[in-house]
Scaffold this active site. Structure first.
Site, PDB file in Angstrom:
ATOM      1  N   GLU A  18      70.248  27.430  -1.031  1.00  0.00           N
ATOM      2  CA  GLU A  18      69.538  28.580  -1.616  1.00  0.00           C
ATOM      3  C   GLU A  18      68.154  28.704  -0.977  1.00  0.00           C
ATOM      4  O   GLU A  18      67.404  27.734  -0.923  1.00  0.00           O
ATOM      5  CB  GLU A  18      69.419  28.362  -3.125  1.00  0.00           C
ATOM      6  N   THR A  49      67.395  34.204  -3.397  1.00  0.00           N
ATOM      7  CA  THR A  49      66.937  34.489  -4.767  1.00  0.00           C
ATOM      8  C   THR A  49      66.322  35.879  -4.872  1.00  0.00           C
ATOM      9  O   THR A  49      66.048  36.554  -3.873  1.00  0.00           O
ATOM     10  CB  THR A  49      65.919  33.445  -5.268  1.00  0.00           C
ATOM     11  N   TYR A  50      66.081  36.252  -6.116  1.00  0.00           N
ATOM     12  CA  TYR A  50      65.549  37.567  -6.463  1.00  0.00           C
ATOM     13  C   TYR A  50      64.233  37.302  -7.173  1.00  0.00           C
ATOM     14  O   TYR A  50      64.211  36.591  -8.189  1.00  0.00           O
ATOM     15  CB  TYR A  50      66.558  38.192  -7.430  1.00  0.00           C
ATOM     16  N   HIS A  78      71.091  36.984  -5.200  1.00  0.00           N
ATOM     17  CA  HIS A  78      70.806  36.828  -6.633  1.00  0.00           C
ATOM     18  C   HIS A  78      70.372  38.193  -7.154  1.00  0.00           C
ATOM     19  O   HIS A  78      69.803  39.008  -6.421  1.00  0.00           O
ATOM     20  CB  HIS A  78      69.671  35.833  -6.855  1.00  0.00           C
ATOM     21  N   ARG A 108      69.804  36.520 -15.983  1.00  0.00           N
ATOM     22  CA  ARG A 108      68.956  37.373 -16.815  1.00  0.00           C
ATOM     23  C   ARG A 108      67.565  37.493 -16.213  1.00  0.00           C
ATOM     24  O   ARG A 108      66.958  38.552 -16.211  1.00  0.00           O
ATOM     25  CB  ARG A 108      68.839  36.776 -18.232  1.00  0.00           C
ATOM     26  N   ASP A 110      63.528  35.467 -16.000  1.00  0.00           N
ATOM     27  CA  ASP A 110      62.556  34.991 -16.995  1.00  0.00           C
ATOM     28  C   ASP A 110      61.736  36.158 -17.504  1.00  0.00           C
ATOM     29  O   ASP A 110      61.566  37.155 -16.804  1.00  0.00           O
ATOM     30  CB  ASP A 110      61.627  33.946 -16.357  1.00  0.00           C
ATOM     31  N   ALA A 128      72.428  37.645 -19.519  1.00  0.00           N
ATOM     32  CA  ALA A 128      73.204  37.619 -18.267  1.00  0.00           C
ATOM     33  C   ALA A 128      74.658  38.018 -18.492  1.00  0.00           C
ATOM     34  O   ALA A 128      75.271  38.623 -17.611  1.00  0.00           O
ATOM     35  CB  ALA A 128      73.112  36.230 -17.640  1.00  0.00           C
TER      36      ALA A 128
END
Ligand code: FAD
Length: 293
Positions: A18, A49-50, A78, A108, A110, A128
């Site tokens: 990742e 990642t997003y 992501h 979902r 943070d 999610a």
């Protein structure tokens, strides 16, 4: 190739990496140099990642596309529910699909800084499992979701969190990738309990190769992971010597990985934090022990 195919015929455990989208052009230049080294380690796929608040969503797809289309390696984007309505998620899915990417890690996200609890935007998703159901109905992607061996930090207890994990998998997830942990016992307990709850898809441990004691304490504090005293002691012993810290981090990650692979996990997902050298040390060490092809 989709997650379900990747995990259905593993001749060797499925190794995945990742990376995150850097915020600066210098970070991007550095990632461009790191990617060929990561690809050379022959992971089955990588994920990108997003960023919080969807800040890096364009870069997420740009980097995933580079990995998929320039390096010819399977890649997943992501995607989180933060600040996004269903229509915006559809727009992002369309964009992702346009780059030939068929796998999503659906989360979902943070609560944005300053917000105590997560709030969905109008027409958006609160959890999610709702995002998973929405992506599944699109039909063009396989889906991974997050699992929490030491329970999600907001969950009232382990049991409730497992019920919520099961709901997410039931909504259409193909694989669970876990939050990082430093003691394999947490993973084994989680895996057993999740299977008992009816989670039948592959459950893949996520490991973060350690870079320093400060990093371990910060990240573990954020996600609630226990830092075993033996790990703290070995990092303290390494002191300020960066080579000794790197060696201690590599050794811990090799031992953790070896314990998991011996226990028959379907694969390991490594949070590589856009660095190559520690990952090279870990993978070479595991190949040296014949735990990976
Ligand atoms: P959920 O599964 O929605 O769970 C959140 C909380 O709500 C949990 O406490 C759960 O028990 C509870 N819950 C779940 N469903 C319900 C329900 N239906 N009713 C009531 N309660 C419910 N964050 C990013 O911003 N970008 C990333 O790219 C990113 N990648 C990640 C990758 C992995 C593998 C993991 C494990 C985490 C990642 N995260 C990322 C962090 C993640 O966004 C946070 O951990 C977030 O707080 C929870 O996301 P989730 O998808 O697990 O949420």
């Amino acid at each position: 190739m989709r997650f379900s195919e990747i995990y259905s015929s593993p001749d060797s455990p499925v190794i995945s990496f990742e990376v995150f989208p850097p915020k600066t052009s210098r970070g991007m230049d550095s990632l461009r140099k790191v990617l060929p080294r990561l690809v050379a380690l022959e992971p089955a796929f990588m994920t990108v990642t997003y960023g919080a608040m969807g800040t890096t969503r364009i870069r997420t797809v740009e980097i995933a596309s580079m990995i998929h289309n320039e390096f010819g390696l399977e890649c997943a984007c992501h995607l989180t529910c933060v600040g996004a309505s269903g229509d915006q998620v559809d727009g992002q899915l369309q964009h992702i699909h346009g780059h030939g990417i068929e796998n999503i890690v659906a989360l979902r996200g943070d609560p944005p800084r300053g917000q105590e609890s997560f709030q969905a935007v109008e027409g958006g998703f609160s959890y999610a499992n709702e995002l998973v159901a929405h992506i599944r109905s699109n039909g063009r992607f396989d889906i991974a979701v997050g699992g929490y061996p030491e329970k999600h930090i907001e969950a009232p207890d382990f049991e409730t969190d497992l019920v919520n994990l099961h709901r997410k998998v039931d909504s259409g997830a193909d694989v669970v990738i876990t939050q990082l942990f430093y003691d394999n016992e947490h993973f084994f307990r989680f895996r057993e309990a999740a299977i008992e709850k009816g989670v039948s898809c592959p459950i893949v441990p996520g490991l973060l190769p350690i870079q320093s004691l400060a990093q371990v304490e910060k990240i573990a504090g954020l996600c609630g992971a226990e830092v075993p005293s033996a790990l703290q002691a070995s990092l303290r012993e390494a002191g300020d010597d960066p080579d000794a810290v790197a060696a201690a981090g590599i050794d811990w990650c090799i031992e953790q990985s070896a314990g998991l692979l011996t226990a028959g996990v379907p694969g390991i997902h490594y949070y590589v934090l856009n660095r190559a050298s520690i990952m090279e040390g870990v993978i070479t060490g595991l190949r040296g022990r014949n735990l990976l092809l």
